[in-house]
Design an enzyme around this catalytic site. Structure first.
Site, short mmCIF file in Angstrom:
data_model
loop_
_atom_site.label_atom_id
_atom_site.label_comp_id
_atom_site.label_asym_id
_atom_site.label_seq_id
_atom_site.Cartn_x
_atom_site.Cartn_y
_atom_site.Cartn_z
N GLU A 35 0.83 -1.21 0.00
CA GLU A 35 0.13 -0.14 0.17
C GLU A 35 0.81 1.38 0.03
O GLU A 35 0.57 2.18 0.48
CB GLU A 35 -0.72 0.05 1.30
CG GLU A 35 -2.45 -0.84 1.07
CD GLU A 35 -2.57 -0.27 -0.46
OE1 GLU A 35 -2.59 0.63 -0.85
OE2 GLU A 35 -3.23 -1.47 -0.92
C1 LIG Z 1 2.69 -9.83 0.40
C2 LIG Z 1 2.35 -8.70 -0.65
C3 LIG Z 1 1.10 -8.40 -0.69
C4 LIG Z 1 0.98 -7.29 -1.79
N1 LIG Z 1 -0.47 -7.00 -2.29
C5 LIG Z 1 -0.49 -6.38 -3.37
C6 LIG Z 1 -1.97 -6.44 -3.99
O1 LIG Z 1 -2.75 -6.90 -3.35
N2 LIG Z 1 -2.16 -5.53 -5.00
C7 LIG Z 1 -0.83 -4.87 -5.55
O2 LIG Z 1 -1.11 -4.30 -6.81
N3 LIG Z 1 0.33 -5.10 -5.10
C8 LIG Z 1 0.54 -5.79 -4.08
N4 LIG Z 1 1.86 -5.78 -3.21
C9 LIG Z 1 2.87 -5.34 -3.84
C10 LIG Z 1 3.35 -3.87 -2.99
O3 LIG Z 1 2.25 -2.97 -2.93
C11 LIG Z 1 4.49 -3.41 -3.45
O4 LIG Z 1 5.55 -4.51 -3.21
C12 LIG Z 1 5.22 -2.19 -3.10
O5 LIG Z 1 4.17 -1.04 -3.30
C13 LIG Z 1 6.48 -1.85 -3.25
O6 LIG Z 1 6.92 -2.06 -4.49
P1 LIG Z 1 8.02 -2.85 -4.92
O7 LIG Z 1 8.15 -4.14 -4.24
O8 LIG Z 1 8.23 -3.09 -6.43
O9 LIG Z 1 9.40 -1.96 -4.22
P2 LIG Z 1 10.24 -0.97 -5.14
O10 LIG Z 1 9.26 0.16 -5.90
O11 LIG Z 1 10.98 -1.50 -6.24
O12 LIG Z 1 10.85 -0.16 -4.08
C14 LIG Z 1 11.98 -0.70 -3.45
C15 LIG Z 1 12.59 0.37 -2.27
O13 LIG Z 1 12.83 1.36 -2.92
C16 LIG Z 1 12.17 2.72 -2.30
N5 LIG Z 1 11.75 3.59 -3.19
C17 LIG Z 1 11.31 3.44 -4.49
N6 LIG Z 1 10.93 4.67 -4.66
C18 LIG Z 1 11.37 5.68 -3.96
C19 LIG Z 1 11.33 6.94 -3.81
N7 LIG Z 1 10.97 7.95 -4.83
N8 LIG Z 1 12.07 7.65 -2.87
C20 LIG Z 1 12.56 6.85 -1.84
N9 LIG Z 1 12.59 5.37 -1.77
C21 LIG Z 1 11.95 5.01 -2.80
C22 LIG Z 1 10.78 1.84 -1.85
O14 LIG Z 1 10.47 2.55 -0.45
C23 LIG Z 1 11.51 0.46 -1.10
O15 LIG Z 1 12.08 0.50 0.01
C24 LIG Z 1 2.00 -6.65 -2.12
C25 LIG Z 1 3.38 -7.00 -1.87
C26 LIG Z 1 3.44 -8.02 -1.36
C27 LIG Z 1 4.82 -8.33 -0.66
#
Ligand SMILES: Cc1cc2nc3c(=O)[nH]c(=O)nc-3n(C[C@H](O)[C@H](O)[C@H](O)COP(=O)(O)OP(=O)(O)OC[C@H]3O[C@@H](n4cnc5c(N)ncnc54)[C@H](O)[C@@H]3O)c2cc1C
Length: 598
Positions: free
Chosen positions: A443
């Site tokens: 989220e």
């Molecule tokens: C168990 C689980 C359930 C989930 N359920 C859903 C769901 O129902 N529907 C759905 O669509 N998604 C879902 N997700 C996805 C989840 O919302 C994403 O994993 C999350 O938004 C982060 O995206 P990412 O994992 O690609 O991390 P990334 O976007 O690759 O980020 C990696 C790191 O970089 C940091 N970062 C990125 N951009 C910036 C910035 N501009 N400034 C500072 N830091 C930054 C982030 O904070 C993070 O620490 C789920 C994930 C999990 C693990």
């Protein structure tokens, strides 16, 4: 086996004695008849469902997790999950806060939030199956066409069908502008959707007859980036004109993730292979509908950690009274025993009180925010609706990030109370820690929440909305400023409120010169703001407790409330001084580090 007693007394205290929710609710036509007894009776029954039906499935669900059949692409949830869901529907729980127009019971959102807190305490993984449906319901309710509403909302209200939100793709998480899923318009007005979504919570399961996926995808003429993303309804089974289920739509689970926590919730990779969908809202404006869902979900995620904090506290408290180790530093307390219960040790008490203060502070913020949401959509006065919406926008990232960060701290501290036994799976404490960890990530990660707070919600409007919250503090200070008994609670928030104004202006100025200054300070800033908000609610709770005692109450509940408030202001709130200092240390110590991070 873990224990859980629904914290009905504290819920009632926050709703009826601190926030006086029925007065606010009665001002809204939809809740003109709402009264204290109705709210309490519903929550008492809801607590039984959580403690008696869901809690017994929490540890077994964690051990079993979900199973995907690679041939049929169907998912089997852990034993007992499906039956519990049938009981949930049978009891009418899915419909609690939904609109009566679609078969809902029309109860206030704050009641639903209390119910969800209890379900999250009992079993977060199970609760996510119906939980996701609420966000999807809210998006369709707000942005769906009359036909879409007629087709989907009755069954989502009853819980016969569940919902998902499908945003994330393998290469696209935080940055949704990178999205690749495509939507091709068809002659009949529908769209063929193609793409791969990952990590979709409750993305496939055996608990409901149909799953209504809300999917973000790009139209052929979409502008690049986030402004070219549209929202579609893509049901697992197409729905016939008469409302019966039709053909299987090609939207399948191709993989389930193995993960750290919430193992019993299916986190599915979803392949969408030319599935039929319909557009929700305007083309390329999908984020509008998605934001309705995301904002509901952000409050929901804060509520998940509130639930875990409460249940971890209850278990740690019981253990600390029972476990005998060492003697008290001030001499034996349980003289008839070979050692004292560990609750005599100052640091054990600190761990317990940390969880209690975070749970009770979080509960006040959560219910206040639910009331803002209710007012934003249901109040007859446009000015009240607008003000409520603005304040809620400010508080949402705090609810999501501050409560979930605190939940991680609190569940970990409660596990620590168990010593080595907390690390052992059978005792259930390590599951709370594992389950709590995801709440800081999905989220919008807590970093993203803090950028949203400082960058958009505070600096984006020159601190205007922050000043609105400042007004609430100002009113409390004016009301209690000369009450000596309240000084210990009022002085810290009055001082921090003043410091916050200067601190915000300073960060705004530095951020104007170098945007990395905002990125470097945002996480610390959100924690300071979180304490300002919690401090305000702790002061209000202390105020009520003092008033009740002054009026002659001997209920130990109020003494406990005052003691916890004192602990909060003495031991947790002062971290704001360090946080402001680290925020002020600026971006250079982070960005001028190419050699260190080479
Ligand atoms: C168990 C689980 C359930 C989930 N359920 C859903 C769901 O129902 N529907 C759905 O669509 N998604 C879902 N997700 C996805 C989840 O919302 C994403 O994993 C999350 O938004 C982060 O995206 P990412 O994992 O690609 O991390 P990334 O976007 O690759 O980020 C990696 C790191 O970089 C940091 N970062 C990125 N951009 C910036 C910035 N501009 N400034 C500072 N830091 C930054 C982030 O904070 C993070 O620490 C789920 C994930 C999990 C693990």
């Amino acid at each position: 086996m873990t224990i859980y007693t629904p914290p009905l007394r504290d819920m009632q205290f926050v709703m009826h004695e601190v926030l006086n929710v029925t007065a606010d609710l009665q001002a809204m036509p939809a809740h003109a008849e709402m009264d204290v007894d109705t709210i309490n009776a519903v929550l008492e029954e809801g607590g039984k469902f959580a403690a008696e039906v869901l809690l017994p499935l929490n540890q077994s669900g964690d051990a079993a997790s979900c199973q995907l059949d690679p041939v049929t692409h169907e998912v089997t949830t852990p034993a007992g999950f499906k039956a519990a869901y049938a009981q949930y529907i049978e009891g009418g729980w899915a419909a609690l806060a939904c609109d009566p127009e679609f078969g809902g019971q029309g109860l206030p959102l704050v009641v639903n939030q209390c119910f969800y807190e209890m379900m999250n305490s009992a079993n977060q993984a199970w609760t996510m199956y119906p939980g996701l449906t609420h966000g999807a319901y809210a998006a369709l309710y707000t942005h769906g066409t009359p036909e879409q509403k007629a087709t989907y909302l009755h069954k989502m209200t009853s819980g016969e069908w569940t919902g998902t939100m499908c945003l994330t793709e393998p290469h696209c998480g935080t940055d949704l502008g990178l999205m690749r899923s495509k939507a091709e318009p068809q002659a009949d007005g529908t769209f063929r959707i193609t793409g791969t979504k990952i990590f979709i919570s409750a993305g496939e399961h055996d608990m409901a007859a149909n799953i209504i996926h809300l999917v973000l995808a790009r139209l052929p003429d979409a502008p690049p980036g986030i402004k070219g993303v549209s929202l579609f309804i893509v049901p697992k089974y197409l729905v016939n004109a008469d409302g019966t289920l039709g053909a299987r739509n090609p939207i399948f689970a191709s993989r389930l993730e193995h993960k750290m926590g919430i193992k019993a919730n299916a986190s599915a990779q979803i392949e969408i292979d030319g599935a039929i969908g319909t557009l929700v809202g305007q083309p390329h404006k999908g984020m509008q509908g998605m934001f309705v869902m995301m904002n509901a979900a952000r409050l929901g995620v804060g509520n998940q950690s509130l639930g875990l904090t409460e249940v971890a506290f209850q278990n740690a408290l019981a253990y600390a009274k029972d476990r005998l180790q060492m003697r008290s530093l001030t001499g034996p307390k349980a003289k008839d025993q070979p050692a004292d219960p560990i609750i005599v040790h100052p640091d054990v008490r600190k761990m317990l009180l940390t969880a209690k203060a975070y749970a009770e502070g979080g509960r006040a913020l959560m219910y206040f925010s639910s009331m803002l949401l209710e007012k934003e959509y249901g109040h007859p006065d446009e000015k009240v609706r607008k003000e409520a919406g603005e304040l809620l926008a400010l508080l949402t990232p705090i609810v999501k990030a501050f409560i979930t960060d605190n939940g991680w701290t609190a569940t970990s501290a409660c596990m620590q109370v168990f010593g080595g036994h907390g690390y052992i799976t059978d005792n259930g404490m390590e599951q709370f820690v594992r389950d709590a960890r995801i709440n800081m990530i999905y989220e919008g990660t807590n970093t993203i929440q803090s950028l949203d707070l400082l960058g958009r919600k505070v600096l984006g409007n020159n601190g205007a909305t922050l000043k609105k919250f400042g007004k609430l503090i100002g009113a409390l200070v004016a009301e209690e400023g000369v009450n000596e008994k309240m000084a210990e609670f009022i002085t810290p928030i009055a001082i921090l409120g003043d410091q916050m104004t200067k601190f915000t202006t300073e960060l705004g100025f530095k951020g104007f010169q170098n945007p990395d200054e905002v990125g470097a300070a945002a996480v610390d800033y959100l924690r300071v703001a979180g304490h300002l908000v919690f401090g305000y609610f702790w002061a209000r709770m202390a105020q009520v407790a003092l008033q009740k005692i002054a009026a002659g109450s001997t209920d130990p509940f109020y003494v406990a409330k005052l003691q916890t408030a004192r602990f909060y202001f003495a031991k947790l709130f002062p971290e704001t001084a360090t946080l402001m200092r680290t925020a002020r240390a600026g971006s250079r110590a982070l960005m001028d580090t190419d050699a260190a991070l080479a």
